[in-house]
Design an enzyme around this catalytic site. Structure first.
Site, mmCIF file in Angstrom:
data_model
loop_
_atom_site.group_PDB
_atom_site.id
_atom_site.type_symbol
_atom_site.label_atom_id
_atom_site.label_comp_id
_atom_site.label_asym_id
_atom_site.label_seq_id
_atom_site.Cartn_x
_atom_site.Cartn_y
_atom_site.Cartn_z
ATOM 1 N N CYS A 134 -3.113 1.762 3.181
ATOM 2 C CA CYS A 134 -3.797 0.455 3.362
ATOM 3 C C CYS A 134 -4.613 0.479 4.433
ATOM 4 O O CYS A 134 -4.133 0.267 5.702
ATOM 5 C CB CYS A 134 -2.952 -0.738 3.027
ATOM 6 S SG CYS A 134 -3.796 -2.179 3.235
ATOM 7 N N CYS A 137 -4.822 -2.956 6.276
ATOM 8 C CA CYS A 137 -3.222 -3.315 6.815
ATOM 9 C C CYS A 137 -3.207 -2.569 8.176
ATOM 10 O O CYS A 137 -2.927 -3.342 9.063
ATOM 11 C CB CYS A 137 -2.294 -3.046 5.960
ATOM 12 S SG CYS A 137 -2.372 -3.587 4.263
ATOM 13 N N ASP A 138 -3.479 -1.445 8.171
ATOM 14 C CA ASP A 138 -2.805 -0.596 9.324
ATOM 15 C C ASP A 138 -4.144 0.110 10.061
ATOM 16 O O ASP A 138 -3.842 0.685 11.078
ATOM 17 C CB ASP A 138 -1.913 0.894 8.624
ATOM 18 C CG ASP A 138 -0.772 0.368 7.982
ATOM 19 O OD1 ASP A 138 -0.422 -0.781 8.183
ATOM 20 O OD2 ASP A 138 -0.547 0.907 6.981
#
Ligand code: NAP
Length: 305
Positions: A134, A137-138
């Site tokens: 992701c 997200c990261d």
């Protein structure tokens, strides 16, 4: 079959647990069915979550556990079972599980989705240590670093564009010589100076001791093998919604249960929340928001039926 619940929630990731919290506060007689022994869904295996408001850098396991504690403290009831199918009996739905059958007036399906894996050496060992599924997200953990995205669909192209704004350089590694993703996204990829497209190439392994250090790649046309040094790798080879048990019950689009922001599916009394629903952004915060919206729709449904 002891009782007819007002609501059965299937799945206990952020969508299911947010729904449980809202349902308990609304005094709806609810049962949450969860497959595993621990709640939290995909969040539990996320090393660090840095985009959930008010909780910067929280560990995925801690966040998942907090969601569960919150639901527990409000008195939510849980059953550990695996749903095999749901039968729509109109005003009463039968949730048929591996061990028992439960009855409810309404059901929220929040079974989530899982990222497709490559199944190569190093992928599992370095998950959360530079291997991510992701970018939204990261990605921020790789500021000014070198990363690679694997895949050639919309998600891979979007991830590469997103990462190109954060990272020094992004390799976009695709197994064929043309992308499957949208032309407009392709144009953006080709216009970015710090994205290098690596065509006709598969990744055979991810190397590193306690952080990702390099990818072992192979050109499928020439057979040439080499190493690409990277700090992180984003696998974007598709996701699989956990919806097979609901085929025939509700309409789906590529396996995602068709539902809008009100989480109403094509079957009255059946609602879909979180990653299993058709939606543009699959994140913890949008899953939790779905849980809240789904319960609001359930309240209206229970009043009307
Ligand atoms: P996808 O469209 O299925 O693409 C998966 C990509 O991964 C393909 O390029 C595929 O290669 C590659 N791939 C699959 N298995 C692989 C393997 N083992 N090794 C290497 N490469 C592999 O999946 P997605 O990008 O996650 O998108 C999912 C769905 O959401 C799609 O329908 C997509 O259109 C939609 N979506 C739309 C938008 C948008 O409209 N903005 C945004 C995101 C997602 P091949 O091409 O060779 O098969």
């Amino acid at each position: 079959m002891a009782q007819i619940y007002d609501l059965v929630i299937v799945g206990s990731g952020p969508a299911g647990l947010a729904a449980a919290i809202y349902a308990e506060r609304a005094r709806i007689n609810t049962l949450v069915i969860e497959k595993g022994m621990v709640s939290g869904g995909q969040v539990l295996t996320t090393y660090e979550v840095d985009n959930y408001p008010g909780m910067p850098g929280v560990g995925g396991y801690d966040l998942g556990t907090k969601f569960r504690e919150h639901a527990d403290n409000l008195g939510a009831q849980f059953a550990e079972d695996e749903v095999i199918r749901i039968e729509d009996g109109g005003s009463v739905k039968r949730v048929i599980c591996d061990h028992e059958t439960y009855e409810a007036r309404a059901v929220i399906i929040s079974t989530g989705a899982s990222h497709r894996k490559l199944g190569i050496p190093g992928e599992e060992e370095l998950a959360g240590m530079g291997v991510s599924y992701c970018a939204t997200c990261d990605g921020a953990f790789f500021r000014k670093k070198v990363t690679a995205v694997i895949g050639g669909g919309d998600v891979a192209l979007e991830d590469a564009i997103f990462l190109s704004r954060i990272c020094e350089k992004v390799y976009l590694i695709h197994r064929r010589d043309e992308f499957r993703g949208a032309k407009s996204l392709q144009e953006q990829v080709f216009a970015k100076e710090n994205i290098e497209v690596v065509w006709d190439t598969i990744v055979d392994g991810i190397a590193g001791t306690d952080r990702v250090e390099a990818l072992a790649v192979k050109n499928v046309k020439s057979g040439e093998t080499r190493e690409i040094p990277v700090n992180g790798v984003f696998v974007a080879v598709g996701i699989t919604p956990a919806s097979r048990a609901f085929e025939g019950l509700v309409e789906m689009d590529h396996g995602y249960i068709k539902a809008g922001e009100d989480c109403r599916t094509t079957c009255p009394g059946i609602f879909a929340a979180g990653d299993v629903r058709t939606k543009p952004l699959r994140q913890i915060i949008t899953a939790a928001a779905d849980g809240a919206n789904a319960v609001t729709s359930v309240e209206h449904y229970l009043m009307e039926n």
